[in-house]
Design an enzyme around this catalytic site. Structure first.
Site, PDB file in Angstrom:
ATOM      1  N   SER A 309      36.637  64.936  15.779  1.00 26.30           N
ATOM      2  CA  SER A 309      37.158  65.737  17.037  1.00 26.30           C
ATOM      3  C   SER A 309      36.565  65.048  18.396  1.00 26.30           C
ATOM      4  O   SER A 309      36.637  63.276  17.858  1.00 26.30           O
ATOM      5  CB  SER A 309      35.401  66.855  16.707  1.00 26.30           C
ATOM      6  OG  SER A 309      34.886  66.588  16.956  1.00 26.30           O
ATOM      7  N   LYS A 310      36.688  65.501  19.317  1.00 28.59           N
ATOM      8  CA  LYS A 310      36.652  63.800  20.535  1.00 28.59           C
ATOM      9  C   LYS A 310      35.404  63.637  20.359  1.00 28.59           C
ATOM     10  O   LYS A 310      34.953  62.648  20.678  1.00 28.59           O
ATOM     11  CB  LYS A 310      36.547  65.049  21.371  1.00 28.59           C
ATOM     12  CG  LYS A 310      38.057  65.045  22.299  1.00 28.59           C
ATOM     13  CD  LYS A 310      37.976  65.939  23.259  1.00 28.59           C
ATOM     14  CE  LYS A 310      39.632  66.967  23.051  1.00 28.59           C
ATOM     15  NZ  LYS A 310      39.483  67.279  24.348  1.00 28.59           N
ATOM     16  N   ARG A 311      33.613  64.133  19.920  1.00 34.72           N
ATOM     17  CA  ARG A 311      32.601  62.936  19.646  1.00 34.72           C
ATOM     18  C   ARG A 311      32.480  62.164  19.213  1.00 34.72           C
ATOM     19  O   ARG A 311      32.179  61.439  19.376  1.00 34.72           O
ATOM     20  CB  ARG A 311      31.181  64.308  19.588  1.00 34.72           C
ATOM     21  CG  ARG A 311      32.004  64.885  18.604  1.00 34.72           C
ATOM     22  CD  ARG A 311      31.226  66.381  17.330  1.00 34.72           C
ATOM     23  NE  ARG A 311      30.051  66.604  16.414  1.00 34.72           N
ATOM     24  CZ  ARG A 311      30.451  65.891  15.315  1.00 34.72           C
ATOM     25  NH1 ARG A 311      29.176  64.913  15.896  1.00 34.72           N
ATOM     26  NH2 ARG A 311      30.372  66.303  14.093  1.00 34.72           N
TER      27      ARG A 311
END
Length: 576
Positions: A309-311
């Site tokens: 994910s973006k994290r």
């Protein structure tokens, strides 16, 4: 193929008087008859069905169907790649369909970004936006009339019914199910309603949805091309909505209609869509469409094995393109996330992937996204580019970022060749060239690693180097190129009684200001050319060989050799 297994079931042969290429008339479909529900029947899609096109027998047709609600994720890009490779390897068609029924989140900008990223990767679609095709339109928002027609067909056949339940009623059903520790499925309030009850609500203008009738018992099984046999119990589902009260189709319904009417033969998608297969299989059978073959690809995981994910940093194709990755490197790496050709080879061009790809070698285990390996892979493809193309990429970058004033010439060609082994991404070229042009001598001599070189009588080597420069011998040698440099170093070694590391390390430090770097001879010859070629921008921080020699003359070597060294000035401050 999917099969329904349960009891009591009734085998119903497809009606012989209904002609359809979607139905094999020797096949049987099993459908459960419930006493409180209308009888089930098979409806075969005829050539007059909306959106119907007959495909060539045995033709492979796959699709990639992104939602234009954001950027193209690397997971989506890999799904598109696997579909593309499968189609090309089978001589089939790769279809691009835009699933934009989420009107609130879908944007034209996102669609354009997805198309741009797919084109950048080299995944050219045979049918879809911009390419046309006989099975269009290829945006779901332009196919609503078709969905409504098929929903009406299901309503007439009894496979669907109108549900007038309010949101409050549905929430109450969920709460009751939760208290009883049951799945939150629809209880079927309107499944057995009489015609009069339905007409009463219609006359009042009560909003309604279309729900699909699901048999209460039985098991549905599919043979997934990647995961093998997968099954679901029908009692876990409940009647589900296929058309919302605002007239918009629900995802599972329109996807099934689209895949069937576009004659998709294989559905290759992410494993997160596996649960959707149950609903879709029931719709296929109710409409009399042949089932495609399914293949559900594992998720791409972060290094901590959670879903990427973006994290975890960059996750979209557009981000990696902006970071300087090549499409060739990106495609190669994505292909290896869950697939291999059975050998130790990891380097593939897109055409080689087409030739090697088989769906049975796709792994069902999650694949770890390793950014370090992606960088390495990109570097391999960068170095594999034709020399002229590689030089052009770097030269344009150097001129754009203001290091050079020109993007052609002898210096540019030689710099690209000298520095290429240390470049995995095109932007790396900035640091590589700037590092070559810089002269951090004082920082190097003050470092722990530089201390042994300093203590190995570096001042004596510096004195001999200055003498060689003043006599003109060094300048003449550099003008002669590699042969001249080699002869000069050999002569210099004899005069200083040094060889090997004790000769080359002090020379590298004195002339480049560094302990490590690309080939020393090539570096110094290039620095010599840089001083006269006129392509180095004034802002590049270039310290010429003449300026380096001047700095060496001004160094107080005795002060350097004392334990309490004076604070060191920066090179730029030392040059008059």
């Amino acid at each position: 193929m999917a099969s329904l297994i349960g009891s009591p079931w009734m085998r119903i042969r497809a009606l012989p008087d209904i002609s359809s290429p979607f139905i094999r008339h020797s096949s049987f479909y099993k459908l459960k008859i419930h006493p409180l529900r209308r009888n089930f029947s098979i409806i075969a899609a005829s050539t007059s069905s909306p959106g119907f096109r007959k495909k060539d027998d045995g033709e492979v047709r796959v699709r990639f169907a992104p939602s234009p609600t954001g950027n193209l994720h690397v997971g989506g890009a890999r799904t598109a790649l696997f579909n593309y490779l499968f189609a090309r390897s089978k001589g089939g068609k790769f279809v691009l369909r835009i699933e934009d029924t989420d009107l609130e989140r879908s944007t034209k900008e996102s669609e354009e970004a997805v198309l741009r990223d797919l084109a950048w990767l080299g995944l050219e679609w045979d049918e879809g936006p911009g390419a046309g095709g006989e099975y269009g339109p290829y945006r779901q928002s332009e196919r609503n009339d078709m969905y409504k027609q098929y929903a009406e067909d299901l309503l007439k056949s009894g496979h669907a019914y109108r549900c007038f339940c309010s949101s409050e009623e549905l929430e109450k059903m969920k709460d009751i199910a939760k208290l009883k520790n049951l799945p939150p499925v629809y209880t079927g309030k309107w499944a057995s309603a009489t015609d009069d009850e339905v007409e009463e609500e219609l006359s009042k203008g009560t909003p309604y949805t279309y729900r699909f009738r699901v048999p209460k018992n039985g098991v549905l099984k599919i043979n997934d091309l990647i995961r093998g046999e997968v099954s679901w119990g029908l009692n876990t589902l409940g009647d589900f909505v296929i058309m919302r009260s605002n007239g918009q189709p629900v995802y599972n319904f329109c996807v099934t209609v689209d895949d069937a009417t576009m004659s998709i033969s294989h559905v290759i998608r992410a494993e997160e869509h596996l649960p959707n297969t149950l609903r879709q299989a029931l719709i296929y059978k109710a409409l009399g469409f042949p089932m495609p073959k399914f293949a559900h690809v594992s998720l791409i995981l972060a290094p901590d094995r959670s879903k990427l994910s973006k994290r975890h940093g960059a996750t979209s194709v557009g981000q990696f393109r902006e970071m300087g990755y090549l499409p060739e490197g990106m495609v190669n790496y994505l292909a290896l996330l869950g697939w291999g050709d059975g050998t130790e080879n990891e380097f593939f061009t897109l055409q080689q992937l087409v030739e090697k790809f088989t769906i049975d070698r796709v792994n069902k285990s999650g694949a770890i996204f390793d950014l370090t390996k992606l960088r390495w892979m990109n570097g391999q493809h960068l170095k594999a580019l034709p020399s002229g193309e590689f030089v052009k990429l770097l030269a344009q970058r150097w001129k754009t970022t203001g290091i050079l004033t020109e993007s052609e010439g002898e210096f540019v060609n030689e710099a690209a060749e000298l520095l290429k082994d240390g470049i995995d991404l095109v932007p790396d070229a900035d640091k590589a060239l700037s590092n070559l042009l810089s002269y951090p001598l004082f920082a190097t001599l003050a470092s722990p690693e530089g201390k042994p070189v300093l203590e190995d009588k570096l001042s004596e080597v510096a004195t001999s180097l200055l003498a060689g420069y003043d006599s003109g011998e060094l300048g003449v040698a550099l003008e002669e190129g590699h042969a001249g440099w080699k002869n000069w170093v050999k002569s210099f070694g004899k005069s200083t009684k040094r060889k090997g590391k004790s000769l080359f390390m002090p020379l590298r430090v004195l002339l480049t200001g560094k302990l490590h770097g690309p080939d020393m001879g090539s570096s110094i010859i290039l620095l010599h050319k840089a001083g006269s070629c006129g392509v180095i921008a004034p802002e590049a921080g270039f310290v010429t060989l003449d300026e380096r020699i001047k700095m060496l003359r001004e160094i107080d070597w005795e002060a350097f050799n004392k334990e309490d060294q004076p604070s060191l000035e920066s090179p730029s401050a030392t040059i008059a």
